[in-house]
Write an enzyme that holds these catalytic residues in place. Structure first.
Site, PDB file in Angstrom:
ATOM      1  N   LEU A   1      98.115  70.615  45.094  1.00  0.00           N
ATOM      2  CA  LEU A   1      98.866  69.386  44.617  1.00  0.00           C
ATOM      3  C   LEU A   1     100.619  69.972  45.300  1.00  0.00           C
ATOM      4  CD1 LEU A   1     100.187  67.041  42.703  1.00  0.00           C
ATOM      5  CD2 LEU A   1     100.337  68.895  40.995  1.00  0.00           C
ATOM      6  N   THR A   2     100.967  71.340  44.990  1.00  0.00           N
ATOM      7  CA  THR A   2     102.241  71.649  45.343  1.00  0.00           C
ATOM      8  C   THR A   2     102.345  72.020  46.780  1.00  0.00           C
ATOM      9  OG1 THR A   2     102.090  72.871  43.077  1.00  0.00           O
ATOM     10  CG2 THR A   2     103.839  73.764  44.773  1.00  0.00           C
ATOM     11  N   GLU A   3     103.870  71.767  47.165  1.00  0.00           N
ATOM     12  CA  GLU A   3     104.129  71.971  48.571  1.00  0.00           C
ATOM     13  C   GLU A   3     105.412  72.991  48.266  1.00  0.00           C
ATOM     14  OE1 GLU A   3     104.867  68.308  50.504  1.00  0.00           O
ATOM     15  OE2 GLU A   3     102.724  67.542  50.022  1.00  0.00           O
TER      16      GLU A   3
ATOM     17  N   SER B   1     107.771  71.807  40.548  1.00  0.00           N
ATOM     18  CA  SER B   1     107.691  70.868  39.543  1.00  0.00           C
ATOM     19  C   SER B   1     107.695  69.384  39.701  1.00  0.00           C
ATOM     20  CB  SER B   1     108.716  71.406  38.548  1.00  0.00           C
ATOM     21  OG  SER B   1     108.664  72.595  38.383  1.00  0.00           O
TER      22      SER B   1
ATOM     23  N   ILE C   1      98.099  77.712  47.142  1.00  0.00           N
ATOM     24  CA  ILE C   1      96.792  77.103  46.538  1.00  0.00           C
ATOM     25  C   ILE C   1      95.902  78.478  46.144  1.00  0.00           C
ATOM     26  CG2 ILE C   1      94.889  75.727  47.270  1.00  0.00           C
ATOM     27  CD1 ILE C   1      98.104  74.525  46.836  1.00  0.00           C
TER      28      ILE C   1
ATOM     29  N   ARG D   1      99.215 108.601  20.722  1.00  0.00           N
ATOM     30  CA  ARG D   1     100.584 109.231  21.168  1.00  0.00           C
ATOM     31  C   ARG D   1     101.356 109.841  19.976  1.00  0.00           C
ATOM     32  NH1 ARG D   1     103.157 111.625  25.482  1.00  0.00           N
ATOM     33  NH2 ARG D   1     105.444 111.072  25.474  1.00  0.00           N
TER      34      ARG D   1
ATOM     35  N   GLU E   1     100.294  75.950  37.193  1.00  0.00           N
ATOM     36  CA  GLU E   1      99.998  74.875  36.414  1.00  0.00           C
ATOM     37  C   GLU E   1     101.261  74.141  35.597  1.00  0.00           C
ATOM     38  OE1 GLU E   1      95.894  74.496  35.485  1.00  0.00           O
ATOM     39  OE2 GLU E   1      95.418  76.032  36.695  1.00  0.00           O
TER      40      GLU E   1
HETATM   41  N1  COS Z   1      97.766  61.730  32.222  1.00  0.00           N
HETATM   42  C1  COS Z   1      97.900  60.723  32.979  1.00  0.00           C
HETATM   43  N2  COS Z   1      98.805  59.769  33.385  1.00  0.00           N
HETATM   44  C2  COS Z   1     100.045  60.701  33.371  1.00  0.00           C
HETATM   45  C3  COS Z   1     100.233  61.867  32.837  1.00  0.00           C
HETATM   46  C4  COS Z   1      99.096  62.556  32.162  1.00  0.00           C
HETATM   47  N3  COS Z   1      99.267  63.665  31.415  1.00  0.00           N
HETATM   48  N4  COS Z   1     101.654  62.267  33.051  1.00  0.00           N
HETATM   49  C5  COS Z   1     102.218  61.414  33.635  1.00  0.00           C
HETATM   50  N5  COS Z   1     101.266  60.218  33.890  1.00  0.00           N
HETATM   51  C6  COS Z   1     101.519  59.081  34.762  1.00  0.00           C
HETATM   52  C7  COS Z   1     102.835  58.375  33.818  1.00  0.00           C
HETATM   53  O1  COS Z   1     102.246  57.541  32.820  1.00  0.00           O
HETATM   54  C8  COS Z   1     103.310  57.734  35.024  1.00  0.00           C
HETATM   55  O2  COS Z   1     102.627  56.306  35.417  1.00  0.00           O
HETATM   56  P1  COS Z   1     103.369  54.888  35.693  1.00  0.00           P
HETATM   57  O3  COS Z   1     104.133  55.256  37.000  1.00  0.00           O
HETATM   58  O4  COS Z   1     102.254  54.026  36.015  1.00  0.00           O
HETATM   59  O5  COS Z   1     104.101  54.556  34.459  1.00  0.00           O
HETATM   60  C9  COS Z   1     103.154  58.547  36.230  1.00  0.00           C
HETATM   61  O6  COS Z   1     101.885  59.361  36.028  1.00  0.00           O
HETATM   62  C10 COS Z   1     104.316  59.243  36.708  1.00  0.00           C
HETATM   63  O7  COS Z   1     104.654  60.015  35.491  1.00  0.00           O
HETATM   64  P2  COS Z   1     106.254  60.498  35.543  1.00  0.00           P
HETATM   65  O8  COS Z   1     107.264  59.452  35.563  1.00  0.00           O
HETATM   66  O9  COS Z   1     106.231  61.127  33.973  1.00  0.00           O
HETATM   67  O10 COS Z   1     106.282  61.247  36.490  1.00  0.00           O
HETATM   68  P3  COS Z   1     107.568  62.571  36.925  1.00  0.00           P
HETATM   69  O11 COS Z   1     107.767  62.590  38.383  1.00  0.00           O
HETATM   70  O12 COS Z   1     108.659  62.380  36.144  1.00  0.00           O
HETATM   71  O13 COS Z   1     106.881  64.026  36.645  1.00  0.00           O
HETATM   72  C11 COS Z   1     106.021  65.713  35.280  1.00  0.00           C
HETATM   73  C12 COS Z   1     106.293  64.308  35.276  1.00  0.00           C
HETATM   74  C13 COS Z   1     107.264  66.587  35.575  1.00  0.00           C
HETATM   75  C14 COS Z   1     105.600  65.945  34.019  1.00  0.00           C
HETATM   76  C15 COS Z   1     105.000  66.152  36.291  1.00  0.00           C
HETATM   77  O14 COS Z   1     105.558  65.979  37.634  1.00  0.00           O
HETATM   78  C16 COS Z   1     104.567  67.337  36.460  1.00  0.00           C
HETATM   79  O15 COS Z   1     103.639  67.916  35.503  1.00  0.00           O
HETATM   80  N6  COS Z   1     105.101  68.553  37.045  1.00  0.00           N
HETATM   81  C17 COS Z   1     104.727  69.713  37.209  1.00  0.00           C
HETATM   82  C18 COS Z   1     103.557  69.733  38.294  1.00  0.00           C
HETATM   83  C19 COS Z   1     102.579  71.193  38.041  1.00  0.00           C
HETATM   84  O16 COS Z   1     102.407  71.446  36.953  1.00  0.00           O
HETATM   85  N7  COS Z   1     102.381  71.874  39.147  1.00  0.00           N
HETATM   86  C20 COS Z   1     101.734  73.089  39.250  1.00  0.00           C
HETATM   87  C21 COS Z   1     100.536  72.847  39.709  1.00  0.00           C
HETATM   88  S1  COS Z   1      99.815  74.523  39.986  1.00  0.00           S
HETATM   89  S2  COS Z   1      98.044  74.193  40.242  1.00  0.00           S
END
Ligand code: COS
Length: 379
Positions: free
Chosen positions: A125-127, A132, A157, A268, A363
């Site tokens: 997912l990440t780039e 975040s 990844i 200890r 994550e």
């Molecule tokens: N389950 C289902 N749908 C979800 C959801 C969830 N848990 N969280 C968000 N969505 C949906 C929202 O409902 C929204 O839908 P609509 O556009 O149709 O209304 C859409 O996804 C976008 O959500 P949102 O507007 O909340 O997106 P943001 O860009 O504000 O991001 C966060 C939300 C910050 C929570 C998200 O980008 C995130 O989790 N970031 C961290 C990513 C991460 O964990 N990366 C690490 C990967 S390492 S393996």
């Protein structure tokens, strides 16, 4: 409410403990020192059924639930956070994405090989510039005839290099369109697909991390997971479950650090008695014990909700946020209890601390968990 482990959990915890003592503990310092990802050990974990824990038996998995999955990761975390992370990423992310969102043909093709450990799974997912802020990703997929052509990169990844199959989230629509991202299944060896290992990590060094590179990679339509544009929401749901696994692993690391601290504090001696008899140390032990138990309760609550197929977004974020911070606290306190010895690689404390730190980042950082929790409360 029942706070006892069920029969399957007891069986799994004993099995993982035995395996970890025999196959992981003797080698983990070498893996950690030299950043070796032990593929053969992963294959053995597959033979034990730990690489398809919640995959139903009809797809070659173990058919357990998240409660059993959490228990397995807690036991692995007590010994090696790196191996635990690899097991978590393989199960929750790659395998989980295909299991929860793939079609029947994709499940039949990929799940048996992933569950047996024949194939190692990765998830992207990440780039480099979007961690975040996942939705702002830059990698693109463009339709060309019957195929999709992928260009761009994915970063941080797990199993990016050794993985045989990866699920990657790629932009198929406009920037910042939550319906503009699609999940694709990539197989090792697809022309134009390569990976470079990321080295010099602080912790989880037995778990491989890599950058994925897509240079005009042609992916057939059959490898699209679900509908075009559904990828971001699928990924968020996958992460909801993944966060329960990182919480579980964090609990294991925290408990491992706590148990090592108790053992050391009883052995200890300073000022003529075991240091456990000094309140300064005894209170650290009391704090660690309380926090580890609290982290486990939050984690099992999230696992329980997941098994009931109830929403787990908030409960998973609670567990991941709290347990990962507790793991760092316990790792840090373990180093302090062990003093100079804790600061060396001869004792386990410093590795617990190094491995724990990733739990507050991967994550979804602790700060992202607080965004998720507060949005769920205030929506
Ligand atoms: N389950 C289902 N749908 C979800 C959801 C969830 N848990 N969280 C968000 N969505 C949906 C929202 O409902 C929204 O839908 P609509 O556009 O149709 O209304 C859409 O996804 C976008 O959500 P949102 O507007 O909340 O997106 P943001 O860009 O504000 O991001 C966060 C939300 C910050 C929570 C998200 O980008 C995130 O989790 N970031 C961290 C990513 C991460 O964990 N990366 C690490 C990967 S390492 S393996």
């Amino acid at each position: 409410m029942n706070f006892e482990l069920n029969e399957n959990q007891l069986m799994i915890s004993q099995m993982v403990r035995d395996f970890a003592e025999k196959e992981i503990r003797p080698q983990m310092k070498n893996w950690d020192d030299h950043e070796i990802f032990p593929v053969e050990t992963m294959k053995k974990l597959g033979e034990l059924g730990l690489l398809g824990i919640f995959v139903p038996e009809e797809y070659g998995g173990s058919g357990f639930g998240y409660a059993e999955y959490a228990t397995a990761l807690m036991e692995l975390g007590k010994v090696c956070g790196g191996i635990g992370l690899s097991v978590a990423a393989h199960n929750s992310l790659c395998t989980g994405h295909i299991y929860y969102h793939g079609n029947e043909a994709q499940k039949r093709k990929y799940l048996p090989k992933l569950a047996s450990g024949e194939w190692i799974g990765a998830w992207g997912l990440t780039e480099a510039n979007t961690g975040s802020d996942a939705m702002r990703m830059q990698a693109t997929a463009v339709k060309d005839g019957d195929d999709w052509v992928l260009n761009g990169t994915k970063n941080w990844i797990t199993h990016g290099l050794s993985g045989d199959v990866a699920v990657v989230l790629i932009r198929t629509g406009d920037l910042l369109d939550s319906n503009g991202i699609t999940a694709f299944i990539i197989e090792k060896g697809m022309p134009g697909f390569s990976a470079v290992q990321i080295k010099e990590k602080l912790g989880v060094r037995a778990s491989e991390t890599a950058e994925l590179i897509f240079d005009n990679v042609r992916v057939p339509e059959a490898n699209v997971i679900g509908n075009i544009g559904d990828g971001f929401k699928q990924a968020m749901q996958v992460l909801d479950g993944g966060r329960v696994s990182i919480a579980s692993l964090s609990c294991g690391i925290a408990r491992g650090a706590y148990e090592a601290s108790v053992k050391y504090a009883k052995e200890r001696e300073q000022f003529g008695k075991p240091i456990a008899h000094f309140q300064a140390i005894a209170f650290k032990i009391a704090d660690m014990a309380t926090e580890v138990d609290a982290a486990e309760l939050l984690t099992y609550q999230a696992a329980y909700l997941k098994d009931l197929k109830k929403p787990v977004t908030k409960a998973g974020a609670y567990a991941k946020y709290f347990a990962s911070e507790v793991a760092v606290t316990c790792g840090n306190e373990a180093v302090q209890v062990m003093g100079g010895y804790g600061y060396t690689k001869e004792y386990p404390a410093e590795k617990f601390l190094r491995d724990a730190k990733l739990m507050t980042i991967g994550e979804g950082t602790s700060e992202i968990q607080k965004i998720v929790i507060s949005r769920e409360i205030l929506k």
